[in-house]
Design an enzyme around this catalytic site. Structure first.
Site, mmCIF file in Angstrom:
data_model
loop_
_atom_site.group_PDB
_atom_site.id
_atom_site.type_symbol
_atom_site.label_atom_id
_atom_site.label_comp_id
_atom_site.label_asym_id
_atom_site.label_seq_id
_atom_site.Cartn_x
_atom_site.Cartn_y
_atom_site.Cartn_z
ATOM 1 N N LYS A 108 0.824 -1.198 -0.042
ATOM 2 C CA LYS A 108 0.101 -0.075 -0.050
ATOM 3 C C LYS A 108 0.723 1.321 0.110
ATOM 4 O O LYS A 108 1.530 1.494 0.937
ATOM 5 C CB LYS A 108 -0.942 0.026 1.111
ATOM 6 C CG LYS A 108 -1.657 1.345 1.598
ATOM 7 C CD LYS A 108 -2.666 1.749 0.347
ATOM 8 C CE LYS A 108 -3.281 3.183 0.794
ATOM 9 N NZ LYS A 108 -2.559 4.206 1.002
ATOM 10 N N GLU A 157 10.048 2.139 10.590
ATOM 11 C CA GLU A 157 11.082 2.901 10.281
ATOM 12 C C GLU A 157 10.440 4.288 10.408
ATOM 13 O O GLU A 157 9.741 4.718 9.432
ATOM 14 C CB GLU A 157 11.505 2.532 8.945
ATOM 15 C CG GLU A 157 13.174 3.311 8.791
ATOM 16 C CD GLU A 157 12.904 4.691 8.278
ATOM 17 O OE1 GLU A 157 13.141 5.637 8.978
ATOM 18 O OE2 GLU A 157 12.608 5.093 7.062
ATOM 19 N N CYS A 193 13.994 11.012 6.181
ATOM 20 C CA CYS A 193 14.240 10.846 7.353
ATOM 21 C C CYS A 193 15.367 10.806 8.234
ATOM 22 O O CYS A 193 15.565 11.369 9.146
ATOM 23 C CB CYS A 193 13.287 9.622 7.797
ATOM 24 S SG CYS A 193 13.999 8.294 7.033
ATOM 25 N N GLU A 216 10.556 16.920 13.365
ATOM 26 C CA GLU A 216 10.617 16.691 12.112
ATOM 27 C C GLU A 216 9.719 17.509 11.343
ATOM 28 O O GLU A 216 8.754 17.614 11.326
ATOM 29 C CB GLU A 216 10.449 15.191 11.670
ATOM 30 C CG GLU A 216 11.238 14.831 10.408
ATOM 31 C CD GLU A 216 10.856 13.369 10.151
ATOM 32 O OE1 GLU A 216 11.862 12.766 9.626
ATOM 33 O OE2 GLU A 216 9.704 12.871 10.362
#
Length: 485
Positions: A180, A256, A290, A389
């Site tokens: 997905k 992750e 990331c 972030e």
């Protein structure tokens, strides 16, 4: 691959249009590229059922030779269509062209060969020899087996890298997969489904690719009891939701997640070289990675000098047309993401910060989703802009008072994904790197990325590892067998 303006689902070995369609857009121009199949809950259900059936009722899980052959076929198919896929990636992802020759395309395609070789050479069984527990003579062995059905949920920033880093080892290990992908980059996943269906011997149901604009289909995949493992890459907030939803069936999860990685410059480093490197890293692919280092820690006594060097380097790195092979910083993926970054820039000012360069949208770019490379000064590590972030070309520069203080600041984060240390004395730089609580660390520009290198983070940056032998083993179960002798 004969559909230039629409892409299909792959469900149970068939390419199907789905119940609807949604548009995919070039983030550099806002041009509509075409449509992707917009799956519903019913189509996700069919994909999960197909994957379950393929695992339970076919020989895929035990036929190592077939799995290896199929992985190599997929690699060769991607290589044959590399030019077409490269152009698609630049347009759909907004990825700078130069990156497609590395982690955006070529490297993950090549990595499929590494996983095929690993599966061939892997020690699937380990003999523990004879023993007499409780006086019963027994011969014991440990075997490794596939987990079963893998639900892979992937983001938009490096779609080929992350799709293949999940699909490749999962298939090599003998699992079946339902992929997905993010709705921002459906074509990158749909192309994978087309090549699997048309140019490999992968049996029906072994790989299913379900594109959708509906994020609820990801939750459906996580919660379904027919799915044995969920491999998710994305934000830490969504990762928490995945872990919570998976708890209902106690399925395994690989996560992750986010990062706010520190780039530590020691007082004996070449300041110009280190800060220039930090600028390059922070703006690559518009900061949409990331593991990108987005906090620059420099000696307090050279703070102003470091700011000047970094700001000049960042200002010279874009943004630019991703089609141009010289571009480092392209657009961000969407208007939604651009707006999110702009809110953080406003917050930086509210927190007492200032911009040494950038701070908004570039002049002359009225179409597309653009943010200037931005260097934020005047903040502490306690500020939200320095802790959260952002996922844009935004670098926060912070002063430190020596090695111990730099380590303290670097580790003072909810994240622990990556980091970097630059210093003149290599042994000293290594010692600082060893104290960073992160899953990967670069010392003086060393590159840790590779198929054989496990990737993942400490703390709220995730659970488990992707890539390498450790990543392959995420997709395996362990069974102990004892036979009376």
């Amino acid at each position: 691959m004969s559909r230039p303006s629409d892409r299909l689902l792959l469900v149970d070995g068939r390419l199907v249009a789905g119940r609807g369609a949604f548009e995919t857009v070039d983030p550099a121009t806002e041009e509509v590229l075409g449509t992707a199949a917009d799956a519903t809950a019913a189509e996700m259900d069919a994909a999960i059922a197909a994957a379950r059936r393929a695992f339970d009722e076919t020989g895929w899980a035990t036929d190592l030779a077939l799995r290896v052959r199929c992985l190599r076929q997929l690699r060769e198919a991607l290589l044959r269509h590399a030019d077409e896929v490269r152009e698609l990636t630049i347009r759909e992802v907004g990825a700078p062209r130069f990156l497609t020759f590395g982690a955006q395309l070529d490297a993950p395609v090549d990595d499929l060969g590494w996983f095929a070789e690993l599966a061939e050479s892997y020690a699937w069984e380990r003999d523990l020899g004879r023993a007499e527990p409780m006086g019963i003579a027994s011969h014991r062995r440990v075997v490794r087996e596939p987990v079963g059905v893998v639900g892979a949920i992937t983001p938009w920033n490096f779609p080929h890298q992350i799709n293949l880093a999940k699909v490749g080892p999962a298939l090599a290990a003998g699992n079946t997969v339902v992929l997905k992908p993010a709705p921002d980059t459906p074509w990158c996943a749909a192309v994978l489904g087309e090549l699997i269906a048309e140019e490999t011997d992968v049996p029906a149901g072994v790989v299913n690719v379900v594109t959708s604009s509906d994020h609820a289909l990801g939750a459906q995949l996580v919660e379904d009891p027919r799915v044995d493992l969920v491999s998710f890459t994305g934000s830490t907030a969504t990762g928490r939701s995945v872990m919570t939803a998976a708890a209902g069936t106690l399925k395994r999860v690989f996560l992750e997640l986010g990062g706010k990685s520190a780039f530590v410059v020691l007082d004996d480093a070449d300041l110009r070289a280190a800060c220039s490197y930090a600028a390059f890293a922070a703006v690559t692919h518009a900061g949409q990675g990331c593991a990108i280092t987005t906090r620059l820690l420099v000696p307090r006594a050279r703070y102003d000098e470091a700011v000047a060097i970094t700001a000049k380097a960042m200002a010279g790195l874009g943004p630019g047309d991703p089609q141009d092979e010289r571009t480092i910083c392209g657009p961000v993926i969407s208007a939604r993401q651009r707006d999110r970054i702009e809110r953080y820039l406003e917050l930086a000012v509210e927190e007492g910060g200032a911009f040494a360069c950038g701070g908004g949208r570039p002049a002359g770019r009225d179409r597309g989703f653009w943010i200037e490379p931005t260097l934020v000064t005047g903040l502490t590590n306690a500020c939200r802009t320095a802790r959260e972030e952002i996922f844009g070309p935004v670098l926060v520069v912070l002063p430190h008072d020596g090695d111990d203080d730099a380590v303290r600041i670097a580790n003072d984060s909810p994240y622990g994904l990556s980091g970097a240390v630059h210093g003149g004395d290599v042994a000293r730089a290594r010692a600082v790197a060893a104290r960073l609580r992160t899953g990967t660390v670069s010392v003086n520009g060393g590159v840790w990325y590779g198929a054989d290198v496990p990737f993942g983070g400490y703390k709220q940056s995730g659970v488990g590892r992707e890539m390498g032998v450790a990543g392959f083993e995420e997709y395996l179960e362990t069974k102990a067998i004892a036979e009376a002798t």
